[in-house]
Design a protein around this motif. Structure first.
Motif, mmCIF file in Angstrom:
data_model
loop_
_atom_site.group_PDB
_atom_site.id
_atom_site.type_symbol
_atom_site.label_atom_id
_atom_site.label_comp_id
_atom_site.label_asym_id
_atom_site.label_seq_id
_atom_site.Cartn_x
_atom_site.Cartn_y
_atom_site.Cartn_z
ATOM 1 N N PRO A 49 0.818 -1.228 0.000
ATOM 2 C CA PRO A 49 0.000 0.000 0.000
ATOM 3 C C PRO A 49 0.846 1.271 0.000
ATOM 4 C CG PRO A 49 -0.162 -1.148 2.116
ATOM 5 C CD PRO A 49 0.513 -2.071 1.170
ATOM 6 N N PHE A 50 2.003 1.244 0.649
ATOM 7 C CA PHE A 50 2.885 2.416 0.667
ATOM 8 C C PHE A 50 3.516 2.643 -0.710
ATOM 9 C CE2 PHE A 50 2.810 0.647 4.959
ATOM 10 C CZ PHE A 50 2.381 1.758 5.675
ATOM 11 N N PHE A 51 3.815 1.545 -1.393
ATOM 12 C CA PHE A 51 4.360 1.654 -2.741
ATOM 13 C C PHE A 51 3.338 2.301 -3.677
ATOM 14 C CE2 PHE A 51 4.336 -0.395 -6.974
ATOM 15 C CZ PHE A 51 5.490 0.171 -7.490
ATOM 16 N N LEU A 52 2.096 1.833 -3.620
ATOM 17 C CA LEU A 52 1.056 2.378 -4.488
ATOM 18 C C LEU A 52 0.796 3.854 -4.172
ATOM 19 C CD1 LEU A 52 -1.454 -0.634 -4.442
ATOM 20 C CD2 LEU A 52 0.152 -0.016 -6.257
ATOM 21 N N HIS A 53 0.798 4.184 -2.881
ATOM 22 C CA HIS A 53 0.610 5.576 -2.480
ATOM 23 C C HIS A 53 1.777 6.441 -2.947
ATOM 24 C CE1 HIS A 53 0.669 8.811 0.829
ATOM 25 N NE2 HIS A 53 -0.313 9.122 0.006
ATOM 26 N N GLY A 54 2.988 5.914 -2.810
ATOM 27 C CA GLY A 54 4.178 6.651 -3.217
ATOM 28 C C GLY A 54 4.232 6.915 -4.707
ATOM 29 N N CYS A 55 3.685 6.004 -5.500
ATOM 30 C CA CYS A 55 3.657 6.190 -6.958
ATOM 31 C C CYS A 55 2.842 7.423 -7.346
ATOM 32 C CB CYS A 55 3.078 4.952 -7.647
ATOM 33 S SG CYS A 55 4.171 3.522 -7.621
ATOM 34 N N THR A 56 1.843 7.758 -6.540
ATOM 35 C CA THR A 56 1.006 8.922 -6.845
ATOM 36 C C THR A 56 1.655 10.222 -6.393
ATOM 37 O OG1 THR A 56 -0.198 8.831 -4.727
ATOM 38 C CG2 THR A 56 -1.052 7.498 -6.550
ATOM 39 N N LEU A 57 2.681 10.125 -5.532
ATOM 40 C CA LEU A 57 3.312 11.325 -4.979
ATOM 41 C C LEU A 57 4.684 11.623 -5.575
ATOM 42 C CD1 LEU A 57 2.592 10.668 -1.171
ATOM 43 C CD2 LEU A 57 1.326 12.201 -2.683
#
Length: 525
Positions: free
Chosen positions: A306-314
């Protein structure tokens, strides 16, 4: 008036210093986290070395046969002139460059008469751990040059608490070295904003990674294209960097392989011919095309997902090329029938960049997320490192005691037969004495008409195979090693030939197919 103005300016400066100091204290107080316990405030390199050495000794399980059969077993054969080389080494599809590293260590131990089996097993692991620690430091320094200290610390935290990195990074397999070299090469790669760029260094590391494992080119192809596209002097890059470094690396590795194969051998060509053109890799199992997308990647990245997916948007545009390389690698490996978790291990450091950006931007929930990430990675790291699939290593420690028996006059010489799926255990590299040992072989079909591997013939009719293979009592082995799931099928053979169970060794809580939960050692009386 001038004096009054000077005093006012001095007073303002003092107030500014006090204000900055107060803000710094508030920031440090708010940012209390697992990272700010003084660990990273000290010597990062020393911490990484200590961390990876602890990592090394807390991984006491087996993962895949290649970590022994394609490295330590080959190194042992190179130095001590006995052991077993699998079919890959007979067909010339494996290079000696990686085993040569451990062979050099073995040769030194042999020369100073310190070649104990304990050192032969653990020194290569320690070397791999130190290389992993060096890559950890370089990874942290890279993020420091690209981001603010806060993002760098959280990215480093994500990198260190990855359960799959803990599970793999100290193992003696080519995927581990490929990942280490990829991380080191990334430090010198020309990412936008990087102050550590060196084409010569990163291309040399990439070339070495490709020599050790040709599939490393899959990960680096989009990155190499990106560098070429961004480079102003493209001709100079090709003629003065790529061609000389590539040619020199291939020449040196080819000379090493020709020396040990004792004939002209181009390993990289043979590797592609057998695994891609002839599809030999499919012999060891196949998965549906979507396996990496639906299972493989999620397991490797674990609780970080989930942190990876969130980081991709940032993440900023500078990291877009890392995301392209990640997707490209998974897509290419998805086209190949044979799939394993370890194949995509080299892109895991790329993912940690995005995870770190995510954690750094969570603000309010950052501490809770960090502790949650640490705990959820801790259990699989310790379970897979200390418990799951440890029996195949423990059984070799038990069998190593037979070396003492073999030197006793008048005692029958040990003769061990492994009735297990082939390459289930390490071999002479974990025994280090030339007692007789055999296992069920399983080389792939290389064009022989009517070919059926020995392991498949045995498991189709175990009792019949044993009776045909050992028609006389004089030809029987002294010891049998088998998984508990086989015991019932061959019980008549064991009882009829007076085999007695002398050891039961735990292996896994999740037996599957021919692999049981425990390993039995039977001895003939």
């Amino acid at each position: 008036m001038e004096t009054i103005r000077a005093r006012l300016k001095f007073g303002n400066k003092v107030e500014d210093v006090k204000l900055r100091k107060r803000k710094s204290q508030l920031y440090n107080k708010e940012d209390a986290s697992p990272l700010n316990s003084g660990v990273l405030g000290g010597n990062v390199a020393l911490f990484c070395v200590a961390f990876r050495l602890v990592n090394c000794f807390l991984v006491q399980t087996s993962f895949v046969p290649d970590e022994y059969w394609q490295s330590l077993e080959v190194s042992h054969h190179m130095v001590f002139n006995y052991g077993y080389l699998t079919w890959e080494w007979k067909e010339g599809i494996r290079g000696f460059s990686y085993p040569l590293l451990f062979a050099f260590i073995y040769k030194i131990l042999h020369f100073i008469n310190y070649d104990s089996v304990y050192l032969l097993i653990w020194l290569p692991r320690i070397i791999q751990a130190l290389l992993a620690a060096f890559a950890d430091v370089k990874f942290y320094l890279l993020i420091q040059t690209l981001e603010n200290p806060d993002v760098a610390k959280w990215t480093f935290f994500c990198h260190l608490c990855s359960w799959f990195s803990w599970f793999c990074c100290t193992r003696t397999m080519t995927n581990t070295m490929e990942t280490t070299l990829t991380t080191l090469a990334l430090f010198y790669f020309p990412l936008p904003g990087s102050k550590t760029h060196s084409s010569k260094k990163y291309l040399s590391l990439v070339a070495l990674a490709v020599i050790i494992r040709p599939t490393a080119l899959i990960v680096w192809l989009p990155l190499l294209i990106y560098h070429f596209w961004q480079e102003d002097n493209k001709l100079r890059l090709i003629t003065r960097r790529c061609v000389p470094i590539g040619a020199l690396t291939v020449m040196i590795s080819t000379l090493i392989d020709c020396l040990f194969y004792d004939k002209w051998t181009l390993v990289q060509f043979n590797f592609l011919k057998f695994n891609v053109l002839h599809g030999v890799a499919e012999f060891y199992g196949s998965h549906p095309w979507h396996w990496y997308f639906t299972q493989g990647f999620a397991v490797v990245i674990g609780p970080h997902l989930p942190f990876f997916l969130h980081g991709c948007t940032l993440a900023s545009k500078r990291y877009r090329i890392l995301l392209v390389a990640l997707v490209w690698t998974i897509m290419v490996y998805s086209l190949l029938a044979h799939k394993e978790f370890r194949f995509i291990y080299p892109v895991l450091p790329f993912c940690m960049v995005f995870c770190g950006i995510s954690l750094a931007n969570l603000k309010t929930w950052r501490r809770a997320a960090a502790y949650g990430l640490l705990v959820t990675n801790l259990f699989p790291a310790l379970y897979t490192g200390l418990i799951h699939q440890r029996g195949t290593l423990d059984v070799m420690s038990r069998l190593q005691t037979l070396c003492d028996i073999s030197s006793v006059p008048g005692r029958p010489q040990p003769d061990v037969l492994f009735l297990m799926p082939c390459h289930s255990t390490p071999f002479y590299s974990h025994i280090h004495c030339p007692i007789r040992m055999r296992f069920l072989e399983c080389p792939p079909d290389l064009g022989e008409e009517g070919y059926v591997e020995e392991a498949a013939r045995f498991f189709d009719e175990p009792l019949n195979w044993l009776r045909i293979s050992f028609p006389y009592k004089s030809s029987l082995p002294t010891h049998l090693v088998l998984f508990d799931v086989l015991e019932k099928e061959i019980s008549a053979f064991l009882e009829g030939n007076k085999f007695v169970r002398t050891a039961e060794i735990f292996h896994t809580h999740f037996p599957e197919g021919r692999v049981g939960g425990s390993i039995f050692i039977y001895e003939r009386h």
